[in-house]
Design a protein around this motif. Structure first.
Motif, short mmCIF file in Angstrom:
data_model
loop_
_atom_site.label_atom_id
_atom_site.label_comp_id
_atom_site.label_asym_id
_atom_site.label_seq_id
_atom_site.Cartn_x
_atom_site.Cartn_y
_atom_site.Cartn_z
N LEU A 1 -52.35 -7.44 -28.92
CA LEU A 1 -52.41 -6.21 -28.09
C LEU A 1 -50.94 -5.39 -28.05
CD1 LEU A 1 -54.41 -7.52 -25.16
CD2 LEU A 1 -55.35 -6.22 -27.32
N LEU A 2 -50.42 -5.57 -29.26
CA LEU A 2 -49.08 -5.02 -29.41
C LEU A 2 -49.38 -3.67 -30.39
CD1 LEU A 2 -46.49 -7.68 -29.50
CD2 LEU A 2 -47.06 -6.46 -27.55
N ASP A 3 -48.82 -2.74 -30.27
CA ASP A 3 -48.73 -1.43 -31.08
C ASP A 3 -47.28 -1.32 -31.46
OD1 ASP A 3 -51.35 -0.90 -31.26
OD2 ASP A 3 -51.17 0.63 -29.37
N HIS B 1 -40.15 -2.25 -33.53
CA HIS B 1 -40.14 -2.40 -32.22
C HIS B 1 -41.80 -2.22 -31.90
CE1 HIS B 1 -38.92 -0.93 -27.78
NE2 HIS B 1 -39.50 -2.01 -27.75
N PHE B 2 -42.27 -3.32 -31.38
CA PHE B 2 -43.97 -3.35 -30.63
C PHE B 2 -43.69 -3.25 -29.42
CE2 PHE B 2 -43.55 -5.53 -34.89
CZ PHE B 2 -45.00 -5.26 -35.42
N LYS B 3 -44.57 -2.54 -28.74
CA LYS B 3 -44.96 -2.43 -27.28
C LYS B 3 -46.05 -2.68 -27.03
CE LYS B 3 -41.19 0.35 -25.35
NZ LYS B 3 -41.01 1.22 -24.33
N ALA B 4 -46.74 -3.27 -25.67
CA ALA B 4 -47.93 -3.40 -25.44
C ALA B 4 -48.85 -2.20 -25.39
CB ALA B 4 -47.77 -4.28 -24.08
N LYS B 5 -50.17 -2.62 -25.68
CA LYS B 5 -50.99 -1.28 -25.47
C LYS B 5 -51.24 -0.82 -24.11
CE LYS B 5 -53.58 -2.36 -29.96
NZ LYS B 5 -54.74 -2.73 -30.40
#
Length: 69
Positions: A38-40, A64-68
């Motif tokens: 669940l990372l975008d 850099h991935f961040k949580a949806k």
């Protein structure tokens, strides 16, 4: 016994390759993997440098991935 699940909020990954197509494939593959977590993609930074020892262009990227939300 405690069982606890924590979501990954943010994740930074580094990639490198000697051609742009290979770098893109590595990043695309990791994007698909991180979708399961669940990372975008939040941001992408890239750099190109000439390596005089191998006489090739060296490509690198930081994603850099961040949580949806």
């Amino acid at each position: 016994m405690d069982f606890r699940l924590d979501l990954i909020e943010t994740k930074i990954e580094f990639f490198e390759a000697y051609d742009l197509k290979a770098l893109e494939q590595k990043i695309d593959q990791q994007i698909e993997t991180n979708k399961a977590l669940l990372l975008d993609v939040y941001s992408v930074t890239h750099q190109t440098v000439f390596n005089p020892k191998t006489e090739k262009i060296h490509y690198s990227a930081v994603v850099h991935f961040k949580a949806k939300r």
